[in-house]
Design a protein around this motif. Structure first.
Motif, PDB file in Angstrom:
ATOM      1  N   LYS A 198       0.863  -1.186   0.000  1.00 57.95           N
ATOM      2  CA  LYS A 198       0.000   0.000   0.000  1.00 57.95           C
ATOM      3  C   LYS A 198       0.896   1.232   0.000  1.00 57.95           C
ATOM      4  CE  LYS A 198      -4.015   1.923   0.116  1.00 57.95           C
ATOM      5  NZ  LYS A 198      -3.410   3.087  -0.555  1.00 57.95           N
ATOM      6  N   ASN A 250       0.943   5.151   1.397  1.00 57.88           N
ATOM      7  CA  ASN A 250       0.298   6.140   2.280  1.00 57.88           C
ATOM      8  C   ASN A 250       0.783   7.521   1.869  1.00 57.88           C
ATOM      9  OD1 ASN A 250       0.287   4.377   5.520  1.00 57.88           O
ATOM     10  ND2 ASN A 250      -0.800   3.942   3.620  1.00 57.88           N
ATOM     11  N   ILE A 251      -0.159   8.442   1.746  1.00 58.63           N
ATOM     12  CA  ILE A 251       0.185   9.842   1.420  1.00 58.63           C
ATOM     13  C   ILE A 251      -0.443  10.724   2.489  1.00 58.63           C
ATOM     14  CG2 ILE A 251       0.261  11.555  -0.414  1.00 58.63           C
ATOM     15  CD1 ILE A 251      -0.934   9.643  -2.312  1.00 58.63           C
ATOM     16  N   ALA A 252       0.317  11.672   3.013  1.00 61.80           N
ATOM     17  CA  ALA A 252      -0.254  12.533   4.043  1.00 61.80           C
ATOM     18  C   ALA A 252       0.447  13.874   4.105  1.00 61.80           C
ATOM     19  CB  ALA A 252      -0.173  11.853   5.404  1.00 61.80           C
ATOM     20  N   LEU A 266       0.416  16.569   6.978  1.00 66.51           N
ATOM     21  CA  LEU A 266      -0.047  16.828   8.344  1.00 66.51           C
ATOM     22  C   LEU A 266       0.483  18.199   8.784  1.00 66.51           C
ATOM     23  CD1 LEU A 266       0.557  13.200   9.738  1.00 66.51           C
ATOM     24  CD2 LEU A 266      -1.474  14.101   8.603  1.00 66.51           C
ATOM     25  N   ARG A 300       4.169   1.055   2.168  1.00 66.53           N
ATOM     26  CA  ARG A 300       3.814   0.254   3.346  1.00 66.53           C
ATOM     27  C   ARG A 300       3.749  -1.226   2.974  1.00 66.53           C
ATOM     28  NH1 ARG A 300       1.507   2.735   7.527  1.00 66.53           N
ATOM     29  NH2 ARG A 300       2.276   0.809   8.485  1.00 66.53           N
ATOM     30  N   PHE A 332       2.251  -1.574  10.409  1.00 65.36           N
ATOM     31  CA  PHE A 332       1.091  -2.069   9.659  1.00 65.36           C
ATOM     32  C   PHE A 332       0.120  -2.804  10.582  1.00 65.36           C
ATOM     33  CE2 PHE A 332      -1.385  -4.002   6.359  1.00 65.36           C
ATOM     34  CZ  PHE A 332      -1.269  -3.132   5.306  1.00 65.36           C
ATOM     35  N   PRO A 333      -1.193  -2.634  10.436  1.00 67.22           N
ATOM     36  CA  PRO A 333      -1.905  -1.811   9.452  1.00 67.22           C
ATOM     37  C   PRO A 333      -2.173  -0.385   9.943  1.00 67.22           C
ATOM     38  CG  PRO A 333      -3.496  -3.115  10.662  1.00 67.22           C
ATOM     39  CD  PRO A 333      -2.146  -3.387  11.272  1.00 67.22           C
ATOM     40  N   GLY A 334      -1.519   0.018  11.014  1.00 61.07           N
ATOM     41  CA  GLY A 334      -1.691   1.394  11.497  1.00 61.07           C
ATOM     42  C   GLY A 334      -0.980   2.391  10.595  1.00 61.07           C
ATOM     43  N   SER A 335      -1.083   3.655  10.952  1.00 63.74           N
ATOM     44  CA  SER A 335      -0.380   4.696  10.215  1.00 63.74           C
ATOM     45  C   SER A 335       1.096   4.666  10.606  1.00 63.74           C
ATOM     46  CB  SER A 335      -0.972   6.065  10.542  1.00 63.74           C
ATOM     47  OG  SER A 335      -0.421   6.560  11.748  1.00 63.74           O
ATOM     48  N   TRP A 379       2.500   6.829  12.052  1.00 64.25           N
ATOM     49  CA  TRP A 379       2.598   7.602  13.311  1.00 64.25           C
ATOM     50  C   TRP A 379       1.883   6.870  14.438  1.00 64.25           C
ATOM     51  CZ3 TRP A 379       1.025   9.300   8.552  1.00 64.25           C
ATOM     52  CH2 TRP A 379       1.983  10.009   7.830  1.00 64.25           C
ATOM     53  N   SER A 380       1.487   5.630  14.156  1.00 65.24           N
ATOM     54  CA  SER A 380       0.787   4.836  15.169  1.00 65.24           C
ATOM     55  C   SER A 380       1.806   4.046  15.978  1.00 65.24           C
ATOM     56  CB  SER A 380      -0.212   3.886  14.492  1.00 65.24           C
ATOM     57  OG  SER A 380      -1.133   4.627  13.713  1.00 65.24           O
ATOM     58  N   ILE A 381       1.305   3.284  16.930  1.00 67.00           N
ATOM     59  CA  ILE A 381       2.168   2.444  17.765  1.00 67.00           C
ATOM     60  C   ILE A 381       2.724   1.306  16.912  1.00 67.00           C
ATOM     61  CG2 ILE A 381       2.160   0.869  19.751  1.00 67.00           C
ATOM     62  CD1 ILE A 381      -0.167   2.544  20.875  1.00 67.00           C
ATOM     63  N   GLU A 430      -5.030   2.819  -5.205  1.00 68.47           N
ATOM     64  CA  GLU A 430      -4.018   3.880  -5.111  1.00 68.47           C
ATOM     65  C   GLU A 430      -4.367   5.051  -6.013  1.00 68.47           C
ATOM     66  OE1 GLU A 430      -1.896   3.500  -2.835  1.00 68.47           O
ATOM     67  OE2 GLU A 430      -1.271   1.406  -2.714  1.00 68.47           O
ATOM     68  N   ASN A 467      -5.146  18.548   8.403  1.00 70.73           N
ATOM     69  CA  ASN A 467      -4.412  17.321   8.067  1.00 70.73           C
ATOM     70  C   ASN A 467      -5.155  16.625   6.924  1.00 70.73           C
ATOM     71  OD1 ASN A 467      -3.325  16.129  11.388  1.00 70.73           O
ATOM     72  ND2 ASN A 467      -2.757  17.951  10.237  1.00 70.73           N
ATOM     73  N   ILE A 468      -4.392  16.212   5.927  1.00 71.48           N
ATOM     74  CA  ILE A 468      -4.968  15.475   4.795  1.00 71.48           C
ATOM     75  C   ILE A 468      -4.195  14.174   4.649  1.00 71.48           C
ATOM     76  CG2 ILE A 468      -5.736  15.657   2.401  1.00 71.48           C
ATOM     77  CD1 ILE A 468      -4.884  18.463   2.280  1.00 71.48           C
ATOM     78  N   ALA A 515      -4.304  10.038   2.746  1.00 68.55           N
ATOM     79  CA  ALA A 515      -4.869   8.861   2.083  1.00 68.55           C
ATOM     80  C   ALA A 515      -4.004   7.684   2.516  1.00 68.55           C
ATOM     81  CB  ALA A 515      -4.850   9.028   0.572  1.00 68.55           C
ATOM     82  N   TRP A 555      -4.015   9.449  14.270  1.00 68.26           N
ATOM     83  CA  TRP A 555      -3.861   8.009  14.523  1.00 68.26           C
ATOM     84  C   TRP A 555      -2.791   7.752  15.579  1.00 68.26           C
ATOM     85  CZ3 TRP A 555      -3.819  10.538   9.879  1.00 68.26           C
ATOM     86  CH2 TRP A 555      -5.017  10.458   9.163  1.00 68.26           C
TER      87      TRP A 555
END
Lengths: 146, 146
Positions: A80, A82-84, A86, A100, A107-110, A112-114, B49, B82-83, B85, B112
């Motif tokens: 996958k 991920n685009i962000a 912030l 990802r 995975f599967p969190g962001s 910036w997740s744990i 995607e 914040n944006i 995908a 997140w």
């Protein structure tokens, strides 16, 4: 802005590598030990939000973001993308473009997740090797836009 | 895809509210207790995607995302937008567009990330009230694109 780290354009080698720089934007390969191939597309001028840019500027920036996505997919074959954008800590427009994998640390969190897991060393090593092809692939993808 | 929750277009009232639906995309106001004004722009067709879309489709989707950002800024006056995908759990293109405030539950982390604080009840209440203006503001912003 004088106190903005993205205005300064300083980049320590341990933080990452400048891959490409144009008049408006630049592309960094981030040195993230858990997420090889993590790239950042940064608007050079200090602007906080996408809707502070003109429509033409937004298009230009997103075209670069998607060129980076394309190159990352081509080189890294991630599960996958991920685009962000912030910018809560650094309110200067920058897009994270992150390959990802199902076995990556978050995975599967962001990103910036744990942390959820340890990536097998052999997978990480293979990805770090692949990343060496990424700077050229991104430069080619951007050159093809012109 | 039969097992994709975003293909089904089911939306329980407790999850959120459909604000606008076009041929290609729809906009949801997410019912997030900590982040009032959180919106989602979803591509109707099952695509993983952004670079699976044509250039015209990408432009169309991003134009909607930025129209939603514009309306959120106008109504909510957030400290940051914040944006993102991501789609690691649901690999069907959807953009999160999130108004962020310095006193929100996750600031300055991502939406997140781990909770950092409790937002004062009075601020949350004021924001939830403001959010009632958001559906109309978003519909107007999208109508003005045409």
């Amino acid at each position: 802005m004088t106190n903005c780290i993205l205005c300064k354009e300083d980049l320590k080698p341990e933080e990452g590598q400048l891959i490409w720089r144009g008049d408006d934007c630049r592309v960094i390969l981030v040195n993230d030990p858990d997420l090889p191939g993590f790239c950042r597309v940064i608007w050079n001028r200090h602007v906080s939000e996408m809707t502070d840019l003109s429509h033409g500027e937004r298009d230009h920036l997103m075209t670069l973001v998607f060129a980076v996505e394309e190159a990352i997919r081509h080189v890294m074959h991630p599960d996958k993308i991920n685009i962000a954008a912030l910018g809560n800590m650094v309110p200067h427009i920058h897009w994270h473009v992150i390959p990802r994998f199902k076995d990556d640390a978050f995975f599967p969190g962001s990103a910036w997740s744990i942390k959820t897991q340890e990536t097998p060393a052999i997978s990480l090593e293979a990805r770090r090797k692949k990343v060496q092809e990424l700077p050229t692939a991104i430069r080619v993808a951007i050159a093809e836009l012109a």
